[in-house]
Design an enzyme around this catalytic site. Structure first.
Site, mmCIF file in Angstrom:
data_model
loop_
_atom_site.group_PDB
_atom_site.id
_atom_site.type_symbol
_atom_site.label_atom_id
_atom_site.label_comp_id
_atom_site.label_asym_id
_atom_site.label_seq_id
_atom_site.Cartn_x
_atom_site.Cartn_y
_atom_site.Cartn_z
ATOM 1 N N ASN A 26 0.799 -1.228 0.000
ATOM 2 C CA ASN A 26 0.000 0.000 0.000
ATOM 3 C C ASN A 26 0.831 1.278 0.000
ATOM 4 O OD1 ASN A 26 0.789 -0.672 2.620
ATOM 5 N ND2 ASN A 26 -1.070 0.126 3.564
ATOM 6 N N PRO A 70 4.267 -16.521 0.398
ATOM 7 C CA PRO A 70 4.394 -16.911 1.810
ATOM 8 C C PRO A 70 5.556 -17.863 2.077
ATOM 9 C CG PRO A 70 2.094 -16.952 1.138
ATOM 10 C CD PRO A 70 2.890 -16.733 -0.112
ATOM 11 N N GLY A 72 2.179 -5.408 7.694
ATOM 12 C CA GLY A 72 1.140 -6.059 6.920
ATOM 13 C C GLY A 72 -0.086 -6.330 7.764
ATOM 14 N N SER A 73 -0.856 -7.310 7.377
ATOM 15 C CA SER A 73 -2.106 -7.605 8.045
ATOM 16 C C SER A 73 -1.867 -8.208 9.425
ATOM 17 C CB SER A 73 -2.937 -8.574 7.209
ATOM 18 O OG SER A 73 -2.358 -9.871 7.228
ATOM 19 N N GLU A 119 4.254 -4.201 12.567
ATOM 20 C CA GLU A 119 3.333 -3.066 12.413
ATOM 21 C C GLU A 119 2.150 -3.591 11.633
ATOM 22 O OE1 GLU A 119 1.056 -0.253 11.251
ATOM 23 O OE2 GLU A 119 2.597 -0.081 9.711
ATOM 24 N N LEU A 120 1.003 -3.743 12.311
ATOM 25 C CA LEU A 120 -0.102 -4.513 11.751
ATOM 26 C C LEU A 120 -1.288 -3.603 11.418
ATOM 27 C CD1 LEU A 120 0.239 -7.522 14.205
ATOM 28 C CD2 LEU A 120 1.444 -7.088 12.059
ATOM 29 N N GLY A 121 -2.435 -4.196 11.196
ATOM 30 C CA GLY A 121 -3.579 -3.458 10.684
ATOM 31 C C GLY A 121 -4.104 -2.412 11.650
ATOM 32 N N CYS A 176 -3.400 2.602 6.833
ATOM 33 C CA CYS A 176 -3.880 2.310 8.187
ATOM 34 C C CYS A 176 -3.288 3.242 9.214
ATOM 35 C CB CYS A 176 -3.561 0.865 8.559
ATOM 36 S SG CYS A 176 -1.800 0.512 8.662
#
Length: 281
Positions: free
Chosen positions: A147, A204, A223-224, A245-247, A279
């Site tokens: 993103n 992955p 990421g998520s 560092e997540l959603g 985000c």
């Protein structure tokens, strides 16, 4: 002369399947690349670990000079890099310029890290000098998303390099150029020695290999939440440091004396910036 020469994008040929980088707006093919396999990750980790020793021993001002030059190059080649951010990641020009500005500033800030004090003297009851010393971790693994591909790669890559580490960068394959290969081109032009930065676009399985490799003691993941939970669990099993560092959902606190018209405008901007794919705004 273009900074991004397709002939030099992957100096160490990868062995996974080929794929096409496409423009989301039109479906046009922008480049043909190769995905990294777990074996490619292992080979890159070996080369990075070998190259890192000399880089860690380099004078701090030499590392800082590379970071400062990289910051300059992000500005000097802004037109070319902006075009990739717009076409590959679907950014509007203003968002692309924001990423380029942040990328340059990240490099300048990282350059300042190189000369920070690397330890401290500790009080001791014994009649001797007691101190701590901070040293490079070795090889840092960076997994970055699609993103804000340039920002979310450079913010981990630049400080890791400045402090004497090598980096294995796994960008999202959808933004492998503006989130990965563009960084490699900038740092190569800035004078970074070979094999200190490897770009490994992959799926992955490549990410799992990166987290599991014993030569990579630190993982930086953006990421998520679901994927980050898996990365954190795997890093814990391997006793690695993981920075996650997540959603998020652009939360905002509105105080009683706020200008509500400004609040509404800012909230809408933050929530829908880059088609709502951000985000942290």
């Amino acid at each position: 002369m273009p900074l991004l020469d397709p002939r030099s994008w992957q100096p160490h040929p990868l062995t996974g399947p080929g794929y096409s980088v496409t423009e989301p707006a039109t479906g046009q093919v922008l480049a043909g690349l190769t995905l990294a396999t777990p074996e490619d990750v292992g080979a890159a980790a070996g080369r990075a670990a070998a190259a890192q020793r000399a880089w860690a021993s380099a004078p701090h001002f030499a590392r800082a000079a590379v970071l400062r030059k990289a910051g300059d190059l992000f500005s000097e080649h802004a037109d070319e890099l902006r075009a990739w951010l717009v076409r590959e990641s679907g950014s509007v020009p203003g968002k692309a310029d924001f990423e380029l500005h942040v990328a340059a500033q990240e490099c300048y800030e990282a350059a300042a890290l190189a000369s920070r004090p690397a330890g401290q003297v500790l009080p001791s009851e014994a009649p001797r000098l007691s101190y701590t010393r901070r040293v490079p971790a070795g090889v840092v693994g960076v997994i970055s998303p699609f993103n804000a591909p340039l920002i979310l790669s450079i913010r981990s890559v630049a400080p890791a390099l400045a402090l004497g580490n090598a980096v294995l960068l796994k960008p999202d394959p959808r933004t492998a150029v503006c989130g990965g290969l563009s960084l490699a081109a900038v740092f190569a032009a800035a004078g970074l020695p070979q094999d200190l930065l490897h770009v490994l676009p992959g799926g992955p399985d490549a990410g799992q290999a990166l987290v599991a490799d014993p030569r990579v003691p630190v993982i930086s993941f953006t990421g998520s939440t679901a994927a980050g939970r898996a990365v954190g669990e795997a890093a814990g099993r391997h006793l690695k440091r993981a920075h996650l560092e997540l959603g998020g959902n652009s939360a905002m606190i509105v105080l009683e004396d706020a200008d509500l018209d400004a609040v509404i405008s800012t909230a809408a901007w933050g929530s829908f910036f880059h088609q709502g794919q951000i985000c942290m705004t």
